[in-house]
Design an enzyme around this catalytic site. Structure first.
Site, PDB file in Angstrom:
ATOM      1  N   ARG A  56      -2.525  -6.166  -8.367  1.00 12.21           N
ATOM      2  CA  ARG A  56      -1.469  -7.176  -8.233  1.00 12.21           C
ATOM      3  C   ARG A  56      -1.557  -8.255  -9.286  1.00 12.21           C
ATOM      4  O   ARG A  56      -0.560  -8.819  -9.707  1.00 12.21           O
ATOM      5  CB  ARG A  56      -1.558  -7.843  -6.847  1.00 12.21           C
ATOM      6  CG  ARG A  56      -1.054  -6.986  -5.722  1.00 12.21           C
ATOM      7  CD  ARG A  56      -1.482  -7.533  -4.396  1.00 12.21           C
ATOM      8  NE  ARG A  56      -2.937  -7.468  -4.264  1.00 12.21           N
ATOM      9  CZ  ARG A  56      -3.596  -7.756  -3.163  1.00 12.21           C
ATOM     10  NH1 ARG A  56      -2.953  -8.168  -2.091  1.00 12.21           N
ATOM     11  NH2 ARG A  56      -4.900  -7.660  -3.121  1.00 12.21           N
ATOM     12  N   LYS A  62     -18.054  -6.592   9.318  1.00 14.70           N
ATOM     13  CA  LYS A  62     -16.775  -7.297   9.354  1.00 14.70           C
ATOM     14  C   LYS A  62     -15.907  -6.729  10.463  1.00 14.70           C
ATOM     15  O   LYS A  62     -15.624  -5.521  10.472  1.00 14.70           O
ATOM     16  CB  LYS A  62     -16.076  -7.115   7.987  1.00 14.70           C
ATOM     17  CG  LYS A  62     -15.477  -8.402   7.431  1.00 14.70           C
ATOM     18  CD  LYS A  62     -15.138  -8.246   5.979  1.00 14.70           C
ATOM     19  CE  LYS A  62     -13.651  -8.013   5.789  1.00 14.70           C
ATOM     20  NZ  LYS A  62     -13.302  -7.756   4.374  1.00 14.70           N
ATOM     21  N   HIS A  80       0.837  -1.207   0.000  1.00  7.45           N
ATOM     22  CA  HIS A  80       0.000   0.000   0.000  1.00  7.45           C
ATOM     23  C   HIS A  80       0.873   1.259   0.000  1.00  7.45           C
ATOM     24  O   HIS A  80       0.589   2.231  -0.715  1.00  7.45           O
ATOM     25  CB  HIS A  80      -0.910   0.011   1.236  1.00  7.45           C
ATOM     26  CG  HIS A  80      -1.881  -1.126   1.304  1.00  7.45           C
ATOM     27  ND1 HIS A  80      -2.045  -1.923   2.422  1.00  7.45           N
ATOM     28  CD2 HIS A  80      -2.744  -1.619   0.383  1.00  7.45           C
ATOM     29  CE1 HIS A  80      -2.974  -2.831   2.192  1.00  7.45           C
ATOM     30  NE2 HIS A  80      -3.413  -2.675   0.963  1.00  7.45           N
ATOM     31  N   SER A 113      -2.769  -8.201   2.933  1.00  7.79           N
ATOM     32  CA  SER A 113      -3.146  -7.974   4.325  1.00  7.79           C
ATOM     33  C   SER A 113      -3.603  -9.279   4.977  1.00  7.79           C
ATOM     34  O   SER A 113      -3.307  -9.531   6.152  1.00  7.79           O
ATOM     35  CB  SER A 113      -4.264  -6.927   4.410  1.00  7.79           C
ATOM     36  OG  SER A 113      -3.818  -5.689   3.927  1.00  7.79           O
TER      37      SER A 113
HETATM   38  P1  ADP Z   1      -9.919  -3.841  -0.074  1.00  4.59           P
HETATM   39  O1  ADP Z   1     -10.438  -4.555   1.135  1.00  4.59           O
HETATM   40  O2  ADP Z   1     -10.764  -2.686  -0.495  1.00  4.59           O
HETATM   41  O3  ADP Z   1      -9.501  -4.711  -1.230  1.00  4.59           O
HETATM   42  P2  ADP Z   1      -7.157  -3.604   0.734  1.00  4.59           P
HETATM   43  O4  ADP Z   1      -6.762  -2.866   1.956  1.00  4.59           O
HETATM   44  O5  ADP Z   1      -6.986  -5.080   0.750  1.00  4.59           O
HETATM   45  O6  ADP Z   1      -8.629  -3.125   0.461  1.00  4.59           O
HETATM   46  O7  ADP Z   1      -6.375  -3.041  -0.529  1.00  4.59           O
HETATM   47  C1  ADP Z   1      -6.494  -1.691  -0.924  1.00  4.59           C
HETATM   48  C2  ADP Z   1      -5.916  -1.526  -2.332  1.00  4.59           C
HETATM   49  O8  ADP Z   1      -4.522  -1.817  -2.307  1.00  4.59           O
HETATM   50  C3  ADP Z   1      -6.496  -2.457  -3.384  1.00  4.59           C
HETATM   51  O9  ADP Z   1      -6.558  -1.751  -4.609  1.00  4.59           O
HETATM   52  C4  ADP Z   1      -5.500  -3.565  -3.466  1.00  4.59           C
HETATM   53  O10 ADP Z   1      -5.515  -4.192  -4.737  1.00  4.59           O
HETATM   54  C5  ADP Z   1      -4.213  -2.794  -3.266  1.00  4.59           C
HETATM   55  N1  ADP Z   1      -3.119  -3.638  -2.760  1.00  4.59           N
HETATM   56  C6  ADP Z   1      -3.158  -4.533  -1.761  1.00  4.59           C
HETATM   57  N2  ADP Z   1      -1.952  -5.118  -1.566  1.00  4.59           N
HETATM   58  C7  ADP Z   1      -1.124  -4.567  -2.492  1.00  4.59           C
HETATM   59  C8  ADP Z   1       0.251  -4.781  -2.871  1.00  4.59           C
HETATM   60  N3  ADP Z   1       1.021  -5.677  -2.234  1.00  4.59           N
HETATM   61  N4  ADP Z   1       0.745  -4.058  -3.887  1.00  4.59           N
HETATM   62  C9  ADP Z   1      -0.040  -3.160  -4.540  1.00  4.59           C
HETATM   63  N5  ADP Z   1      -1.332  -2.926  -4.260  1.00  4.59           N
HETATM   64  C10 ADP Z   1      -1.875  -3.621  -3.260  1.00  4.59           C
END
Ligand code: ADP
Length: 157
Positions: A91, A42, A18, A129
């Site tokens: 990703r 959630k 992120h 995450s």
């Molecule tokens: P959500 O629950 O809305 O998917 P996340 O917190 O999991 O939210 O992810 C937020 C954004 O960051 C999403 O667009 C996700 O694809 C992106 N993201 C998550 N992990 C990575 C990573 N390792 N590299 C690049 N982008 C990422």
């Protein structure tokens, strides 16, 4: 006109993946608002208030970044904070399928809002995450995946 982007997500936790999206996004936008979406259905693993403070700490030297949390529709929040852009990371094709639908919905709710996707940096692509939560739950150190130290984080549960 200031180019403001909202970077929405669960950020449970906010990872180096992120962080990379935010840092690269800063080359495109004047301001990035990291928006932690609250989902009433959630439970979070990493408490919201602590995650906000940790992310703020990670960007303490970056005045163009701020952190908010929100309920409700992402597109409404984008409008409220004056963001004409949504920032998301991609990703893999699974992310793409999901993001494709979400971005159509967001443009339906907030006409003209554009989602800008940044392809993940290859060395950060495996970070998710949910994997970090699993590692942490079973006592593994996860600091190397995070842009802040977790040491002083006392989990509520
Ligand atoms: P959500 O629950 O809305 O998917 P996340 O917190 O999991 O939210 O992810 C937020 C954004 O960051 C999403 O667009 C996700 O694809 C992106 N993201 C998550 N992990 C990575 C990573 N390792 N590299 C690049 N982008 C990422």
């Amino acid at each position: 006109m200031k180019r403001i982007a909202l970077f929405p997500g669960s950020f449970d936790p906010f990872t180096k993946g992120h962080e990379d999206i935010v840092l690269r996004g800063l080359r495109l936008f004047d301001e990035i608002v990291i928006g932690i979406g609250r989902n009433a259905h959630k439970d979070r693993y990493f408490p919201l208030d602590q995650m906000i403070r940790l992310i703020e700490g990670a960007f303490a030297n970056e005045p163009a970044v701020r952190v908010i949390s929100y309920d409700g529709l992402t597109a409404h929040v984008a409008k409220e904070v004056g963001a004409r852009f949504l920032l998301r990371g991609l990703r893999n094709t699974t992310d793409f399928e999901y993001e494709n639908g979400i971005s159509q919905v967001n443009r339906y709710v907030y006409e003209g809002v554009e989602t800008v996707f940044l392809i993940t940096s290859p060395h950060l692509a495996p970070i998710s995450s949910s994997i970090i939560r699993d590692l942490h739950r079973y006592g593994q150190h996860v600091n190397e995946f995070l842009p802040y130290p977790l040491d002083d984080l006392h989990l509520v549960k």
